[in-house]
Enzyme design. Sequence first.
Site, short mmCIF file in Angstrom:
data_model
loop_
_atom_site.label_atom_id
_atom_site.label_comp_id
_atom_site.label_asym_id
_atom_site.label_seq_id
_atom_site.Cartn_x
_atom_site.Cartn_y
_atom_site.Cartn_z
N ASP A 1 -0.31 5.15 1.03
CA ASP A 1 -0.63 6.07 2.11
C ASP A 1 -0.77 5.33 3.44
OD1 ASP A 1 -1.17 8.62 0.48
OD2 ASP A 1 -2.48 7.16 -0.48
N ASP B 1 -1.54 -0.70 6.03
CA ASP B 1 -1.96 -0.23 7.35
C ASP B 1 -3.46 -0.31 7.58
OD1 ASP B 1 -2.24 1.91 5.38
OD2 ASP B 1 -2.84 3.18 7.06
N ASP C 1 0.86 -1.17 0.00
CA ASP C 1 0.00 0.00 0.00
C ASP C 1 0.91 1.24 0.00
OD1 ASP C 1 -2.36 1.64 0.44
OD2 ASP C 1 -1.72 1.77 2.53
#
Length: 217
Positions: free
Chosen positions: A11, A167, A9
Site C-alpha cells: 500500500d 513509502d 511494501d
Amino acid sequence: MKAPTIFFDLDGTLIDSRGDIANSVNLTRADYGLPPLPLADITKMVGNGARQLMLRAMPDFAGQIDELVANNRRQYAAHLVVHTYVYPGVREGLEALHAMGCRMAVTSNKTAVLIPQILERLDILKFFETTVGGGDVPVLKPDPGLLFLAAERMGVEVQPTDWVAGDHYTDLEVGRRAGVHVCHCAYGFGQPRGEHFDVEVQDLRDFAAFLRGTLKA
C-alpha cells in the site's frame, strides 16, 4: 555485480489502495452507528496494520477491538480492488527490475491472504516469488520479521546489497534494522518521519534506472 533481492511494501508503494481502505473503515463505522470519515483522515491512520487502523478510526470502541478488526477485514475483503489501482510506472518498473535479474517479494502489514488476491487482480503477482503479510509473523513492521520470513521462503540470505522499497517510515525502519539499502517511494501516501533512505524516487521506473546504473558500475 549480482542483482539484488528487493522487498516491496504494498500500500502506497505498488498500489494506491486509499479508496478501498477508507471505504472498509467507513462501512465498519456505519455498522456501529458512526458517520464516515474523510479519505484524508483515514489515510493518515494507515501503516501499522488493521488493529492500529481501527483503534485510530474508532477509539471509543477500543474495548471491542477484536470485533472491529474482524468486521473491517470482512468489509475490506468484499471490496478489494473497487477503488485500488497500480501506481503509474510500477508495472514498467517491475518489468525492468525483473529483466535485470532482481528477485522480488512483497512484505506488507496487510492481512496475508489478501495480498496475492490483490496482486493477481491487478496483474502484477507474476513479478513476485512470495508475499508475506499480517498473520505470518507475530510482530508487524517496523519489525523486520516479515522481510526475514520472505527471504527464508525464497531460499536467500539477506545481504547488505539488497533493498527495501516503501513509502512509509515503517518500511524505511525495516530496511535500517535489516541492514539493507532503502528506497523511499515518495509518490505514495506514507510518512518518512525522518527515517534514513539511500535513494528517493517519484516513479518506480526511476528506481529501476538507478539500480541498472549501479549494476553496471
